[in-house]
Design a protein around this motif. Structure first.
Motif, PDB file in Angstrom:
ATOM      1  N   ILE A  60      -3.195 -36.209  38.224  1.00  0.00           N
ATOM      2  CA  ILE A  60      -3.751 -35.494  37.063  1.00  0.00           C
ATOM      3  C   ILE A  60      -3.907 -36.392  35.851  1.00  0.00           C
ATOM      4  O   ILE A  60      -4.271 -35.920  34.770  1.00  0.00           O
ATOM      5  N   SER A  61      -3.651 -37.685  35.987  1.00  0.00           N
ATOM      6  CA  SER A  61      -3.595 -38.550  34.802  1.00  0.00           C
ATOM      7  C   SER A  61      -4.931 -38.617  34.060  1.00  0.00           C
ATOM      8  O   SER A  61      -4.966 -38.515  32.828  1.00  0.00           O
ATOM      9  N   THR A  62      -6.035 -38.770  34.780  1.00  0.00           N
ATOM     10  CA  THR A  62      -7.340 -38.863  34.114  1.00  0.00           C
ATOM     11  C   THR A  62      -7.720 -37.544  33.461  1.00  0.00           C
ATOM     12  O   THR A  62      -8.162 -37.505  32.307  1.00  0.00           O
ATOM     13  N   ARG A  63      -7.521 -36.467  34.181  1.00  0.00           N
ATOM     14  CA  ARG A  63      -7.833 -35.140  33.630  1.00  0.00           C
ATOM     15  C   ARG A  63      -6.994 -34.860  32.383  1.00  0.00           C
ATOM     16  O   ARG A  63      -7.503 -34.376  31.369  1.00  0.00           O
ATOM     17  N   LEU A  64      -5.713 -35.185  32.459  1.00  0.00           N
ATOM     18  CA  LEU A  64      -4.820 -34.936  31.334  1.00  0.00           C
ATOM     19  C   LEU A  64      -5.227 -35.765  30.125  1.00  0.00           C
ATOM     20  O   LEU A  64      -5.255 -35.265  28.981  1.00  0.00           O
ATOM     21  N   LEU A  65      -5.580 -37.018  30.362  1.00  0.00           N
ATOM     22  CA  LEU A  65      -5.966 -37.881  29.249  1.00  0.00           C
ATOM     23  C   LEU A  65      -7.251 -37.389  28.582  1.00  0.00           C
ATOM     24  O   LEU A  65      -7.349 -37.376  27.343  1.00  0.00           O
ATOM     25  N   ILE A  66      -8.237 -36.973  29.371  1.00  0.00           N
ATOM     26  CA  ILE A  66      -9.469 -36.442  28.793  1.00  0.00           C
ATOM     27  C   ILE A  66      -9.165 -35.192  27.964  1.00  0.00           C
ATOM     28  O   ILE A  66      -9.704 -35.007  26.856  1.00  0.00           O
ATOM     29  N   ASN A  67      -8.292 -34.324  28.485  1.00  0.00           N
ATOM     30  CA  ASN A  67      -7.897 -33.131  27.714  1.00  0.00           C
ATOM     31  C   ASN A  67      -7.276 -33.522  26.382  1.00  0.00           C
ATOM     32  O   ASN A  67      -7.551 -32.909  25.337  1.00  0.00           O
ATOM     33  N   TRP A  68      -6.416 -34.523  26.403  1.00  0.00           N
ATOM     34  CA  TRP A  68      -5.739 -34.952  25.176  1.00  0.00           C
ATOM     35  C   TRP A  68      -6.704 -35.623  24.211  1.00  0.00           C
ATOM     36  O   TRP A  68      -6.578 -35.463  22.997  1.00  0.00           O
ATOM     37  N   LEU A  69      -7.665 -36.375  24.727  1.00  0.00           N
ATOM     38  CA  LEU A  69      -8.672 -36.968  23.846  1.00  0.00           C
ATOM     39  C   LEU A  69      -9.486 -35.879  23.157  1.00  0.00           C
ATOM     40  O   LEU A  69      -9.839 -36.009  21.975  1.00  0.00           O
ATOM     41  N   ARG A  70      -9.759 -34.809  23.882  1.00  0.00           N
ATOM     42  CA  ARG A  70     -10.476 -33.688  23.265  1.00  0.00           C
ATOM     43  C   ARG A  70      -9.638 -33.082  22.138  1.00  0.00           C
ATOM     44  O   ARG A  70     -10.145 -32.829  21.040  1.00  0.00           O
ATOM     45  N   ASP A  71      -8.352 -32.862  22.411  1.00  0.00           N
ATOM     46  CA  ASP A  71      -7.463 -32.345  21.366  1.00  0.00           C
ATOM     47  C   ASP A  71      -7.405 -33.300  20.175  1.00  0.00           C
ATOM     48  O   ASP A  71      -7.406 -32.869  19.022  1.00  0.00           O
ATOM     49  N   MET A  72      -7.363 -34.582  20.464  1.00  0.00           N
ATOM     50  CA  MET A  72      -7.327 -35.589  19.408  1.00  0.00           C
ATOM     51  C   MET A  72      -8.577 -35.490  18.539  1.00  0.00           C
ATOM     52  O   MET A  72      -8.505 -35.530  17.301  1.00  0.00           O
ATOM     53  N   SER A  73      -9.735 -35.333  19.179  1.00  0.00           N
ATOM     54  CA  SER A  73     -10.989 -35.274  18.424  1.00  0.00           C
ATOM     55  C   SER A  73     -11.058 -34.023  17.550  1.00  0.00           C
ATOM     56  O   SER A  73     -11.634 -34.054  16.460  1.00  0.00           O
ATOM     57  N   LEU A  74     -10.471 -32.932  18.042  1.00  0.00           N
ATOM     58  CA  LEU A  74     -10.507 -31.659  17.316  1.00  0.00           C
ATOM     59  C   LEU A  74      -9.279 -31.468  16.417  1.00  0.00           C
ATOM     60  O   LEU A  74      -9.197 -30.479  15.681  1.00  0.00           O
ATOM     61  N   ARG A  75      -8.336 -32.402  16.539  1.00  0.00           N
ATOM     62  CA  ARG A  75      -7.071 -32.342  15.790  1.00  0.00           C
ATOM     63  C   ARG A  75      -6.329 -31.047  16.093  1.00  0.00           C
ATOM     64  O   ARG A  75      -5.816 -30.365  15.205  1.00  0.00           O
ATOM     65  N   THR A  76      -6.262 -30.752  17.371  1.00  0.00           N
ATOM     66  CA  THR A  76      -5.517 -29.608  17.872  1.00  0.00           C
ATOM     67  C   THR A  76      -4.397 -30.118  18.772  1.00  0.00           C
ATOM     68  O   THR A  76      -4.241 -31.319  18.961  1.00  0.00           O
ATOM     69  N   GLY A  77      -3.604 -29.214  19.341  1.00  0.00           N
ATOM     70  CA  GLY A  77      -2.524 -29.631  20.223  1.00  0.00           C
ATOM     71  C   GLY A  77      -1.534 -30.523  19.503  1.00  0.00           C
ATOM     72  O   GLY A  77      -1.109 -30.231  18.379  1.00  0.00           O
ATOM     73  N   ALA A  78      -1.181 -31.635  20.121  1.00  0.00           N
ATOM     74  CA  ALA A  78      -0.232 -32.575  19.506  1.00  0.00           C
ATOM     75  C   ALA A  78      -0.748 -33.144  18.201  1.00  0.00           C
ATOM     76  O   ALA A  78       0.032 -33.608  17.365  1.00  0.00           O
ATOM     77  N   TRP A  79      -2.072 -33.078  18.007  1.00  0.00           N
ATOM     78  CA  TRP A  79      -2.669 -33.722  16.830  1.00  0.00           C
ATOM     79  C   TRP A  79      -2.826 -32.762  15.654  1.00  0.00           C
ATOM     80  O   TRP A  79      -3.416 -33.120  14.640  1.00  0.00           O
ATOM     81  N   THR A  80      -2.241 -31.546  15.778  1.00  0.00           N
ATOM     82  CA  THR A  80      -2.125 -30.695  14.594  1.00  0.00           C
ATOM     83  C   THR A  80      -1.118 -31.281  13.615  1.00  0.00           C
ATOM     84  O   THR A  80      -1.164 -30.988  12.417  1.00  0.00           O
TER      85      THR A  80
END
Length: 353
Positions: free
Chosen positions: A155-175
């Motif tokens: 799941i590493s690639t899928r997880l990283l893409i999900n996190w990059l999306r959160d990073m771009s939107l400043r959601t998830g860990a990037w709130t």
């Protein structure tokens, strides 16, 4: 057991000195923790290597840390020794709960440790640290939030893409602000993440990471250090969000276009880009895209810089605004009408070559 005895808070120059604990090998034998191949489980035994992974994350003392897939807890121990304020571990496999509970008891006198038995793909990291204040994204200093993990390869690639999306939107860990990532990947995937233009490893993952972050391959761990031994070596990558990303176009649009650019990696990049457009306007809009983007349509995708990829993205985004019907076009739809793609589309950028 030693973990349940009276514990004193002993701080050293390198962090907390934990009381005597069973070794990871002993715990694996005690709880019969056989690695499950379907979950891509590989246990890291060497304490020097787990310490090195945690050091790659930088200073985590009095910070907030989320560990992904702690397993029997080798990296967890190294994290605890560095004395974060709050550690959250997210583990899908309930067999590891006893070892996590033992470590939580060890950590309890001097830090907060929460155990989440669940899938990291479903976990809402924005709720993980209720006491962590938000930090200004433009601050030179990073937010005191770190994601650390020995990721399952599956799941590493899928997880990283999900996190990059959160990073771009400043959601998830990037709130919380510019949280950093320190993660393990198959060595080849790690090399793709950091691959420069013209590299044999250049792919969709390279461009997506380099638009929103500064990724760095810190070191490589031999597969021999893991049990069971994987067929590949492992790369440790740190990913730090940029203060100013290289585009303001929505992540989903960027991901779609970059995926098409790399869908036919060894062919001219216009072949992949052309599939963004319906057949009746394909030739016209493809020619217009490359002309306005000032990109050579006969270049191969791995030859394109991040800036060139983004110029293609921006032209496509402008065309979609002018012709909204283009946005919903999927050139594969007639062949896979009922298919549900969960892990991103298969393309030349994410398969073994």
């Amino acid at each position: 057991m030693a973990a349940t005895t009276k514990i004193s808070k002993a701080l050293t120059s390198t962090g907390i000195r934990l009381p005597p604990l069973p070794t990871i090998r002993d715990l694996i034998k005690l709880y019969q923790l056989r690695a499950i191949k379907q979950l891509s489980q590989n246990f890291l035994m060497d304490e020097r290597l787990t310490d090195k992974i945690v050091r790659a994350a930088g200073n985590i003392r009095d910070h907030y840390v989320l560990e992904v897939g702690p397993g029997p807890g080798a990296i967890t121990r190294s994290i605890i020794r560095q004395n974060p304020r709050h550690l959250v571990v997210v583990e899908k496999d309930r067999r590891f709960m006893p070892t996590m509970e033992m470590l939580a008891e060890v950590a309890q006198p001097f830090m907060r440790m929460d155990i989440v038995q669940g899938d990291i793909l479903d976990h809402r990291i924005e709720n993980a640290f209720p006491d962590c204040p938000q930090h200004d994204w433009m601050d030179v200093k990073l937010a005191p939030v770190h994601l650390i993990g020995n990721l399952p390869f599956a799941i590493s690639t899928r997880l990283l893409i999900n996190w990059l999306r959160d990073m771009s939107l400043r959601t998830g860990a990037w709130t919380y602000g510019r949280a950093s990532l320190t993660l393990t990947f198959q060595k080849e995937v790690a090399e793709r993440i950091v691959a420069p233009t013209l590299s044999d490893q250049r792919c969709r993952l390279s461009v997506m990471n380099q638009i929103w972050s500064n990724p760095e391959l810190r070191f490589v761990i031999s597969g021999r250090a893991f049990v069971p031994k994987p067929q590949v070596d492992v790369g440790v990558v740190t990913i730090v969000p940029m203060r100013t990303p290289l585009t303001q176009v929505h992540f989903d649009t960027v991901e779609k276009v970059v995926r098409h650019i790399f869908s036919m990696r060894q062919k001219y990049c216009r072949r992949g880009v052309a599939n963004l457009y319906p057949p009746e306007v394909r030739d016209e809009l493809t020619e217009q895209t490359f002309r306005q983007a000032e990109v050579d349509p006969l270049a191969r995708s791995f030859q394109l810089s991040v800036a060139e990829c983004l110029r293609i993205v921006e032209v496509y985004d402008a065309l979609v605004r002018k012709h909204p019907e283009i946005a919903g076009y999927d050139y594969r739809a007639p062949k896979v009408k009922a298919a549900v793609v969960e892990d991103g589309e298969r393309d030349d950028s994410d398969v073994e070559r």
